[in-house]
Motif scaffolding. Structure first.
Motif, short mmCIF file in Angstrom:
data_model
loop_
_atom_site.label_atom_id
_atom_site.label_comp_id
_atom_site.label_asym_id
_atom_site.label_seq_id
_atom_site.Cartn_x
_atom_site.Cartn_y
_atom_site.Cartn_z
N SER A 177 63.91 -10.61 -15.12
CA SER A 177 64.65 -11.08 -13.96
C SER A 177 65.22 -12.48 -14.16
N THR A 193 61.21 -10.90 -6.89
CA THR A 193 61.12 -10.11 -8.13
C THR A 193 61.13 -8.62 -7.82
N GLU A 224 64.78 -7.73 -7.11
CA GLU A 224 65.66 -7.78 -8.27
C GLU A 224 65.41 -6.64 -9.24
N ARG A 225 64.16 -6.23 -9.38
CA ARG A 225 63.88 -5.10 -10.27
C ARG A 225 64.44 -3.80 -9.71
N SER A 235 68.11 -3.73 -10.29
CA SER A 235 68.51 -3.45 -11.67
C SER A 235 68.18 -2.02 -12.10
#
Length: 473
Positions: free
Chosen positions: A319, A365, A368-369, A372
């Motif tokens: 990240s 986090t 963001e994971r 993605s």
């Protein structure tokens, strides 16, 4: 950095961290012969009165004990605090010091929860403390600063830097936004305009593990230095401070004592908060669940260290890339620091304020994971551990008192009493933002909690601490 021969750094928040960190840097500067700046130490609440009284008797001086991972101890008498601002219920002495033209920096450490920000980083205007301060009280940093800066504006209007030294992402910006919102609620239009024009709020990153002082420090200090210190403080040998160089009224030459003065603190800040702070909480919650009382014990437990290592490696590092930092090396240094057996930092201290740390340190986090296209299995371990930790708190089965500035105990007990407590926890927007409405996240958290529940039933290891240490005295 200024033409004055007498400049004051007023600090609000008389905790151990300030005395082991910011005060150390100012002390080192004075030791180099630059005596322009000194600290005036103050506190908003009366809980620091015994400490302030002790420091007053010692003319502001105290000993800092530092210890390396190898057990090498060093002792240094800190002399940068030259003024102890006495506490009074109306904060009159703090107001007078903050309004003094010699005061050019007002810094503060009030913990993450002391900024009363919601999951969208906006001021929680409905919080009882904020409501009280909107009506004129001074329970919070915002209320206290309003009194200080109204007096300053009336006295001379000289500019001042408002410096956040807490573990809060974008800490200067978010404090400033919260403060300006608060002033708008107070209808302090003139002060709001003055703050915009005459103050700056640089972002900072601070780092030094500083346990709550324990009873064994003073005897070591006496033996090593001959000084009978009633207010010693202890910390790890590692220290770091990164500051955006945007001061409104001059500043100490901190770059001469190792402070990194930068244009943007963002890369250091993100690495610190996600790798160090979040991992620290992970280890504290996990260690507590298996009956451990110290961070070093928990970090040295292979299963717990692996949780933190996997969280950073699988989810955080991807990240944060690209980064000017070597993130793998930073991860390894952090875990080595946590394993330092001489610090004897408590799980109780690090586990505190989880209700603010989940949204501040961990949820970014997770988001963001997912964004993605990845499933953040390693990161989900952290809120799962915290949920199990809260379950223990709910049935009064923690080995210590849990401290959390954002805690509404009746409301949280009511939630944890429900059969669907985990589902309610996962759907809390304050903790998880948009993920609170994501079925995939709720399922991931449910499965993670189920797996960790079995692990947390392992036989509890014998701790190596006495009752005095457990109590944090």
């Amino acid at each position: 950095m200024t033409a004055s021969t007498h400049s004051v750094w007023m600090h609000i928040g008389a905790g151990s961290f300030h005395r082991a960190h910011q005060a150390w840097y100012l002390h080192r500067l004075r030791e180099q012969g630059d005596s322009e700046w000194h600290i005036a130490l103050s506190n908003i609440r009366d809980d620091a009165v015994p400490l302030l009284t002790s420091l007053t008797a010692q003319k502001g001086e105290y000993v800092l004990e530092t210890v390396t991972p190898e057990g090498d101890r060093a002792y240094e008498k800190i002399r940068s605090i030259r003024t102890i601002v006495p506490w009074d219920a109306e904060l009159k002495a703090m107001v007078a010091q903050g309004a003094d033209a010699a005061t050019r920096v007002i810094a503060f450490t009030v913990t993450e929860s002391g900024y009363y920000l919601d999951n969208n980083h906006q001021l929680d205007a409905q919080h009882p403390d904020i409501q009280a301060d909107v009506k004129g009280e001074a329970r919070t940093l915002y209320g206290a600063l309003t009194r200080v800066l109204l007096a300053r504006m009336a006295a001379h209007g000289n500019p001042v830097t408002l410096l956040n030294c807490d573990n809060l992402r974008h800490n200067g910006e978010r404090f400033r936004q919260g403060f300006l919102t608060f002033l708008s609620l107070r209808k302090e239009e003139a002060l709001c305009a003055w703050v915009r024009d005459q103050t700056t709020s640089p972002n900072t990153m601070v780092d030094r593990i500083t346990p709550r002082p324990t009873a064994d420090i003073a005897p070591r200090v006496l033996k090593a230095t001959g000084f009978r210190d009633s207010a010693p403080v202890m910390a790890e040998s590692f220290i770091q401070w990164v500051i955006e160089d945007d001061f409104a009224a001059g500043r100490p030459a901190l770059e001469h004592v190792g402070v990194e003065m930068v244009k943007s603190v963002l890369p250091w800040e993100e690495a610190k908060i996600r790798i160090l702070n979040a991992s620290h909480s992970c280890i504290a919650w996990a260690g507590t669940l298996v009956g451990q009382l110290c961070i070093h014990q928990s970090t040295q437990t292979p299963e717990i260290k692996e949780m933190a290592w996997e969280y950073v490696t699988q989810d955080v590092i991807p990240s944060l890339l690209p980064s000017p930092l070597n993130l793998e090396e930073y991860r390894d240094v952090v875990l080595a620091r946590f394993a330092n057996p001489w610090i004897r930092d408590t799980n109780q201290r690090v586990a505190a304020d989880g209700l603010s740390k989940i949204p501040g340190f961990i949820t970014p986090t997770l988001m963001e994971r997912y964004a993605s296209g990845e499933t953040p299995r390693a990161t989900a371990v952290l809120p799962a551990l915290f949920f199990l930790f809260l379950q223990r708190w709910h049935v009064d089965a923690l080995p210590y008192a849990y401290q959390d500035g954002a805690l509404n105990a009746p409301e949280l007990h009511a939630l944890l009493s429900q059969d669907d407590a985990l589902a309610r926890f996962a759907s809390d927007e304050t903790l998880f933002g948009p993920l609170a409405h994501k079925a995939e996240f709720a399922t991931l958290l449910q499965n993670t909690v189920a797996g960790l529940s079995e692990w947390a039933k392992l036989p509890q290891p014998v701790n190596d601490l006495g009752a005095d240490y457990v109590s944090g005295n």
